[in-house]
Design a protein around this motif. Structure first.
Motif, short mmCIF file in Angstrom:
data_model
loop_
_atom_site.label_atom_id
_atom_site.label_comp_id
_atom_site.label_asym_id
_atom_site.label_seq_id
_atom_site.Cartn_x
_atom_site.Cartn_y
_atom_site.Cartn_z
N ILE A 12 4.61 -3.94 -31.68
CA ILE A 12 4.54 -4.09 -33.13
C ILE A 12 4.19 -5.54 -33.45
CG2 ILE A 12 6.16 -2.24 -33.65
CD1 ILE A 12 8.28 -4.38 -34.25
N THR A 13 3.49 -5.71 -34.55
CA THR A 13 3.17 -7.05 -35.05
C THR A 13 4.01 -7.26 -36.30
OG1 THR A 13 0.93 -6.88 -34.20
CG2 THR A 13 1.33 -8.56 -35.87
N CYS A 14 4.75 -8.36 -36.34
CA CYS A 14 5.62 -8.62 -37.48
C CYS A 14 5.26 -9.94 -38.15
CB CYS A 14 7.08 -8.63 -37.04
SG CYS A 14 7.58 -10.07 -36.08
N THR A 20 12.84 -8.86 -38.37
CA THR A 20 12.52 -7.76 -37.46
C THR A 20 13.63 -7.57 -36.45
OG1 THR A 20 10.16 -8.13 -37.77
CG2 THR A 20 10.80 -6.92 -35.80
N TYR A 24 15.80 -4.00 -36.10
CA TYR A 24 15.77 -3.18 -34.88
C TYR A 24 17.08 -3.25 -34.10
CZ TYR A 24 11.03 -1.79 -35.75
OH TYR A 24 9.92 -1.21 -36.32
N VAL A 51 7.24 -7.29 -29.20
CA VAL A 51 7.01 -7.87 -30.52
C VAL A 51 5.97 -8.98 -30.43
CG1 VAL A 51 8.08 -9.05 -32.47
CG2 VAL A 51 9.37 -7.31 -31.20
N PRO A 67 0.78 -6.20 -39.40
CA PRO A 67 2.11 -5.69 -39.72
C PRO A 67 2.01 -4.51 -40.68
CG PRO A 67 2.01 -8.08 -39.96
CD PRO A 67 0.61 -7.59 -39.81
N ASP A 115 10.71 -0.50 -41.98
CA ASP A 115 11.19 -1.74 -41.38
C ASP A 115 10.76 -2.91 -42.26
OD1 ASP A 115 8.55 -2.49 -40.70
OD2 ASP A 115 8.88 -2.33 -38.54
N ASP A 117 8.43 -4.99 -42.14
CA ASP A 117 6.99 -5.11 -42.32
C ASP A 117 6.37 -3.88 -42.97
OD1 ASP A 117 6.33 -7.75 -41.09
OD2 ASP A 117 7.40 -6.81 -39.42
N ASN A 119 6.45 -0.82 -41.82
CA ASN A 119 6.12 0.28 -40.93
C ASN A 119 6.99 1.46 -41.31
OD1 ASN A 119 4.24 -0.97 -38.97
ND2 ASN A 119 6.00 -2.30 -38.54
#
Length: 127
Positions: A12-14, A20, A24, A51, A67, A115, A117, A119
């Motif tokens: 994932i890109t945050c 983040t 999580y 990440v 993100p 989340d 970002d 997602n």
């Protein structure tokens, strides 16, 4: 015989790595681990989520790492009603659900959250 057996990890890109981590680890209760040169990952079962931080991605990376572009479904280790109560205690709003959906192997009952970002995160139980 199929070529692919199972998923090992995804990335994932945050934008905000601390937010983040909180989501999580605290909300989804995944285990945080560090590896390599300052990299982090979230572990659950036999899988992990690596990440990347936007603008500081590790190579190689996706062609357009952004993100909020993911839609992930996790199967819960506890009944969905327990997940819903945990989400309420965590002040994590449910976007939709519980609703019945079609999973990879059979029907599932799901709730959807986002989340930090944005997602889309689906948490499900097998039915």
């Amino acid at each position: 015989m199929a070529l692919i057996d199972h998923l090992d990890h995804l990335v994932i890109t945050c934008i905000d790595v601390e937010a983040t981590k909180r989501f999580y680890v605290d909300v989804l209760q995944m285990r945080l681990e560090s590896f390599g040169a300052g990299r982090i990952s979230f572990h659950f079962g036999n899988q992990k989520i690596n990440v990347h931080v936007r603008g500081a991605e590790f190579e190689p990376k996706a062609h357009l790492p952004v993100p909020g572009a993911l839609d992930l479904c996790f199967i819960a280790a506890v009944p969905l009603d327990d997940v819903i109560e945990h989400l309420k205690r965590s002040n994590c709003p449910i976007v939709e659900g519980p609703v019945e959906r079609t999973g990879a192997t059979r029907k599932i009952r799901s709730v959807y959250i986002r989340d930090p970002d944005l997602n889309l995160i689906e948490i499900s139980e097998l039915i």
